[in-house]
Motif scaffolding. Structure first.
Motif, PDB file in Angstrom:
ATOM      1  N   GLN A 147      46.474  42.906  34.839  1.00  0.00           N
ATOM      2  CA  GLN A 147      47.735  43.530  35.221  1.00  0.00           C
ATOM      3  C   GLN A 147      48.577  43.814  33.979  1.00  0.00           C
ATOM      4  N   GLN A 164      52.270  45.397  33.198  1.00  0.00           N
ATOM      5  CA  GLN A 164      53.537  45.861  33.781  1.00  0.00           C
ATOM      6  C   GLN A 164      53.403  46.137  35.279  1.00  0.00           C
ATOM      7  N   LYS A 192      50.882  46.950  36.969  1.00  0.00           N
ATOM      8  CA  LYS A 192      49.836  47.915  37.352  1.00  0.00           C
ATOM      9  C   LYS A 192      48.469  47.258  37.117  1.00  0.00           C
ATOM     10  N   THR A 193      47.582  47.299  38.143  1.00  0.00           N
ATOM     11  CA  THR A 193      46.283  46.648  37.978  1.00  0.00           C
ATOM     12  C   THR A 193      45.254  47.634  37.437  1.00  0.00           C
ATOM     13  N   ILE A 194      44.526  47.198  36.417  1.00  0.00           N
ATOM     14  CA  ILE A 194      43.511  48.045  35.786  1.00  0.00           C
ATOM     15  C   ILE A 194      42.208  47.269  35.732  1.00  0.00           C
TER      16      ILE A 194
END
Ligand SMILES: Nc1ncnc2c1ncn2[C@@H]1O[C@H](COP(=O)(O)OP(=O)(O)OP(=O)(O)O)[C@@H](O)[C@H]1O
Length: 747
Positions: A635, A637, A639-641
């Protein structure tokens, strides 16, 4: 008895014995599997480089038998291939397998009905055309099917041809994307071509060339060697050009035995073909030359394009002061006046000298004068951009995002489409290298003002160039703030930063608790104390993200790599409920703090972004469909990547990072080993940059001697750049009222 003759077997992997999940990567490609041959001679064990082989997939393996002392007879795989399915049934089951996208059993049967036993050969040779007219297969679907069939077989033939040269499977895949079926010919003709796209480095290309039999004085080799040395010197030392003699010497050493005259002739040819730019004794990589020349011209135009002084400005400044209960320092007021007078102004200052305060005043006063103006804020890293946004209460983004950088393409904003702002503030300007500065200024329209903010005493940019220094010394309007304000004076961090910068030793007031120095000379003990200090700050209530451990180096006991391993074990030990993934020689664990080390515009994570591992997840393919590869979910900020195993080479643990990487970011707590074992790195601007990353507390662990050494070492490493001279030159030939006076060749 062992049989060393090469044998083959067609069959499939029933299951992987090692690794159990069958998740092999290019780096960790060794696997052991249970193999079931088609000739029904009974299952046996295969082992070797099995990366790319999937369970239940029909494969032909080639190799030799060996007898293991404990496990008995095993088949050692030397290479493998996917055989073309032969019977109609085999073709249908292959077409409807997961290896072919967009094709279920029904479609597969219809295709085979039409194309017969030659189905795969025809699709590979004729492409989508032979699929037209088949019920249920539209043009898009046909492309998907044809592409995945080609991808499955063509690339494997290419792999078989290229793997013996020692080119990795991953590189072959990238080459295939670049050149398609031609890549075998390209490699055989000129393996150095692979260096152009950074698929491999010169040394690897040289190895391949030797295996192929390319001669040592081949012009391809000399050309690639010169390019390699030039780029290595520029990117390794932050230079925009190198001296011709140094380039020649280094290249001669590398090529060992090739006559100097041959190398010189190649250099002349490269210059004639403008592969490199050779000016007097300076040799530039072409792109850096273009950046430097165009940037200088643009800056000179802006420097000459100032407006007149604004009436009533002093009155407006007085009103601002009254409203905000502040008396701006004379230098701060001067900066505001410059904003209205110039198109481009630089504001520098050490910490606590009021840079942010003056930026806020500038925004307020400018807005009052031009209520409908569009103001943009940006910085080189995500962390610096967020800080600027928080301090000003406005939106702020990275320069890359503002310019719309896209993978493999020019940024969205550039000279043809300037940024839609009237005024742009860009922070942490010391971090901007030549390339980023070039792209930013290319996108500045004729009526946009730019304010560059930074601290010129920090480390220079990681990439080539010395942009901030060059701009200042070329005479671009510049205000240096020098007064340290009261609040800042109370901080030992800020006061010691100023002392270090002046070459004075640090002082400590034990009654304050924001600066500590723990004396220790043994690097092992220093590493241990770093770990203990982190644990202590965690106990005090700081979160891991609040703590930055900074080391000058990556290697060694107190380098970031070993510190990260020690810190991971101490602050995030393994546990049953924590997901883990081992890849690229590292263990990633749920809860780990991680840092991205390369810009990835597709994933929208940038070099220097810090995130946290949240678990494992299935990796998606280019079309956003889930594959069966397990990757790492992080994660950034909120946002999951998801990273595939290969992509993890760009993701490091971030409990400890280098001071260079920490530029542009700050944290409440900084812990910094300062040891003589890092003596080659001990320089004033390094310690200064590290210390000024701390917002609330800084703990240094090491020896006073090492710290003194660093503070006394103010030798700035010289960088070769021609930006200053080019700006001065452009300023002389550019006349604001008449446009370009003399011809300026920008090609
Ligand atoms: N003219 C001024 N009068 C009184 N206080 C001021 C003035 N300018 C700035 N300050 C105060 O000094 C402190 C530091 O100011 P500021 O944050 O603007 O400095 P900075 O140069 O941006 O620092 P840093 O580089 O550490 O972010 C703040 O507390 C700010 O309120």
């Amino acid at each position: 008895m062992e049989n060393h003759a090469l044998e083959s077997s067609t069959g499939h992997i029933v299951y992987y014995r090692y690794p159990r999940d069958g998740n092999l990567t290019e780096e960790n490609d060794f696997g052991i599997a249970q193999w079931l041959p088609e000739d029904s001679n009974g299952a046996f064990t295969i082992k070797g480089s099995l990366f790319g082989m999937h369970k239940n997939e029909r494969i032909r393996v080639h190799g030799t038998w060996e007898t293991h002392s404990k496990h008995g007879k095993q088949f050692l795989v030397s290479h493998w291939e996917r055989p073309l399915p032969e019977t109609k049934d085999q073709i249908v089951s292959f077409l409807s397998s997961k290896f072919v996208k967009g094709c279920g059993k029904k479609k597969a049967e219809l295709i085979v009905q039409k194309l017969g036993e030659q189905t795969l050969e025809r699709i590979m040779n004729e492409g989508v055309t032979c699929l037209t007219g088949i019920k249920g297969i539209g043009p898009k679907n046909a492309v998907k099917i044809a592409d995945s069939i080609k991808g499955n077989f063509e690339i494997q033939q290419i792999m078989m041809a290229l793997l013996p040269y020692g080119i990795s499977a991953d590189t072959v895949t990238k080459m295939y994307k670049q050149w398609g079926a031609e890549c075998v010919d390209i490699v055989r003709r000129n393996p150095y071509k692979l260096t152009e796209f950074r698929l491999i480095g010169f040394l690897k290309a040289d190895e391949i060339a030797m295996a192929i039999g390319v001669s040592a004085d081949s012009p391809y080799r000399l050309n690639a060697a010169l390019q390699y040395v030039l780029n290595d010197m520029c990117y390794g030392g932050g230079h925009c050009f190198v001296r011709k003699d140094e380039l020649m010497n280094r290249t001669r050493e590398l090529l060992n035995g090739v006559p100097e005259q041959d190398i010189l002739t190649e250099l002349q040819l490269m210059s004639a073909h403008e592969q490199i730019i050779w000016e007097e004794d300076k040799v530039y990589p072409k792109h850096l030359f273009v950046y430097e020349k165009k940037l200088a011209y643009k800056l000179a135009c802006m420097a000459n394009r100032g407006g007149g002084a604004m009436p009533f400005l002093d009155q407006m400044i007085r009103e601002y002061q009254l409203q905000h209960g502040i008396v701006l320092a004379e230098k701060q007021r001067e900066a505001i006046r410059e904003l209205f007078k110039q198109q481009l102004v630089i504001i520098t200052g050490n910490p606590g000298t009021g840079k942010t305060t003056v930026v806020k005043a500038m925004i307020d006063i400018y807005r009052r004068h031009y209520p409908d103006s569009a103001i943009g804020l940006c910085a080189p890293t995500g962390r610096a951009a967020r800080k600027l946004g928080e301090l000003t209460g406005m939106d702020s983004s990275t320069i890359h995002m503002m310019l719309g950088f896209r993978p493999g393409a020019e940024p969205e904003y550039g000279d043809e489409m300037p940024l839609p702002f009237d005024l742009i503030f860009t922070d942490e300007v010391s971090m901007k290298d030549l390339q980023l500065a070039y792209h930013l200024f290319q996108a500045i329209g004729p009526n946009t003002k730019v304010v560059l903010i930074g601290d010129s005493d920090q480390l220079p940019s990681v990439g080539p160039g010395n942009v901030l220094h060059d701009l200042i010394s070329a005479g671009i309007p510049h205000v240096r703030l020098t007064e340290i304000f009261r609040q800042a004076r109370e901080s030992q961090i800020i006061m010691n930063a100023h002392r270090i910068n002046r070459g004075e030793q640090i002082v400590m007031d034990r009654s304050k608790d924001d600066f500590f120095f723990i004396e220790q000379s043994d690097p092992k003990r220093i590493a241990h104390l770093v770990v203990l200090s982190v644990l202590r700050f965690v106990d005090k209530g700081y979160k891991l993200e609040d703590i930055l451990v900074l080391s000058p180096m990556k290697k060694g006991i107190i380098g970031t790599e070993e510190l990260n391993n020690a810190l991971q074990a101490a602050v995030n030990p393994p546990a049953e409920d924590k997901a883990e993934l081992t890849a690229v020689g590292r263990v990633y664990r749920q809860g780990d703090k991680v840092i991205q080390i390369r810009n990835d515009y597709k994933k929208k994570v940038l070099n220097g972004d810090i995130g946290v591992v949240v678990g494992t997840a299935f990796v998606e393919d280019e079309e956003g469909e889930e594959t069966d590869e397990i990757g790492l979910a992080c994660q950034f900020q909120g946002k999951t990547i998801v990273y595939s195993r290969l992509e993890l080479k760009d993701l490091l643990l971030a409990y400890a990072i280098t001071i260079h990487k920490a530029q542009g970011g700050q944290a409440p707590v900084v812990i910094m080993p300062v040891s003589s074992s890092h003596y080659v790195m001990l320089a004033r601007n390094l310690i200064y940059t590290g210390l000024t990353r701390a917002e609330r507390v800084c703990a240094m662990i090491g020896t006073r001697k090492a710290l003194h050494m660093a503070i006394n070492n103010n030798k700035l490493v010289q960088r070769n750049t021609g930006l200053k001279e080019r700006i001065e030159h452009s300023l002389r030939i550019y006349q604001p009222d008449q446009g370009v006076k003399k011809h300026v060749n920008l090609s």
